[in-house]
Write a protein that holds these residues in place. Sequence first.
Motif, PDB file in Angstrom:
ATOM      1  N   CYS A  48       0.834  -1.208   0.000  1.00 26.01           N
ATOM      2  CA  CYS A  48       0.000   0.000   0.000  1.00 26.01           C
ATOM      3  C   CYS A  48       0.865   1.252   0.000  1.00 26.01           C
ATOM      4  CB  CYS A  48      -0.925   0.019   1.212  1.00 26.01           C
ATOM      5  SG  CYS A  48      -2.194  -1.243   1.143  1.00 26.01           S
ATOM      6  N   PRO A  49       0.423   2.317  -0.617  1.00 27.90           N
ATOM      7  CA  PRO A  49      -0.849   2.477  -1.329  1.00 27.90           C
ATOM      8  C   PRO A  49      -0.791   1.863  -2.725  1.00 27.90           C
ATOM      9  CG  PRO A  49       0.389   4.523  -1.386  1.00 27.90           C
ATOM     10  CD  PRO A  49       1.192   3.555  -0.575  1.00 27.90           C
ATOM     11  N   ARG A  61      -5.430   2.360   0.559  1.00 28.27           N
ATOM     12  CA  ARG A  61      -4.505   3.034   1.466  1.00 28.27           C
ATOM     13  C   ARG A  61      -3.963   2.120   2.561  1.00 28.27           C
ATOM     14  NH1 ARG A  61      -2.633   7.442  -0.831  1.00 28.27           N
ATOM     15  NH2 ARG A  61      -4.294   8.604  -1.816  1.00 28.27           N
ATOM     16  N   SER A  75      -9.226   5.313  -0.526  1.00 24.57           N
ATOM     17  CA  SER A  75      -9.591   6.701  -0.769  1.00 24.57           C
ATOM     18  C   SER A  75     -10.139   6.749  -2.198  1.00 24.57           C
ATOM     19  CB  SER A  75      -8.395   7.634  -0.610  1.00 24.57           C
ATOM     20  OG  SER A  75      -7.398   7.360  -1.553  1.00 24.57           O
TER      21      SER A  75
END
Length: 144
Positions: A48-49, A61, A75
């Motif tokens: 991640c991300p 995220r 997100s």
Amino acid sequence: MLTIMSRLKFVLFSVLMVLCISSCNARKNNTRLVKEIELEVEKMGKQCPISFGLGNDVVLRKIFFEDNTLAYCYSVADIRDEMKDNEENIKMSMLYMAKSDASFMNLCRKLIDVGGKLVYTYQASTGKSFSLEFSNKELKEFFD
């Protein structure tokens, strides 16, 4: 009469011991599965991300496993109000897509076995958020 009582005590003691041993083995198995889930999630979390593009700037995220909950936190550019109205359809679509990923299916089966649940949370820059929660029962019905 004394021998009958002695035998009865022995039988009851034996049954209790079998129950204790079975319970300990179940806990060990559960602990092993939890550790496996934690290791897989930690490995995925290191990536991640992850940006998916998908036209809504979808970015994974964070992934974590806590209190028997496997959570994916995304997100997104925008969250439409219609999403809440179509929650069940979205959930079913996600589960059907998940069936095509063998490693995710394996992770879900482990999650089912430990009594866990799955949560997806989407957070927009506007402050709006949207979550989908898959209970253990829902996962079990779908993947079994």
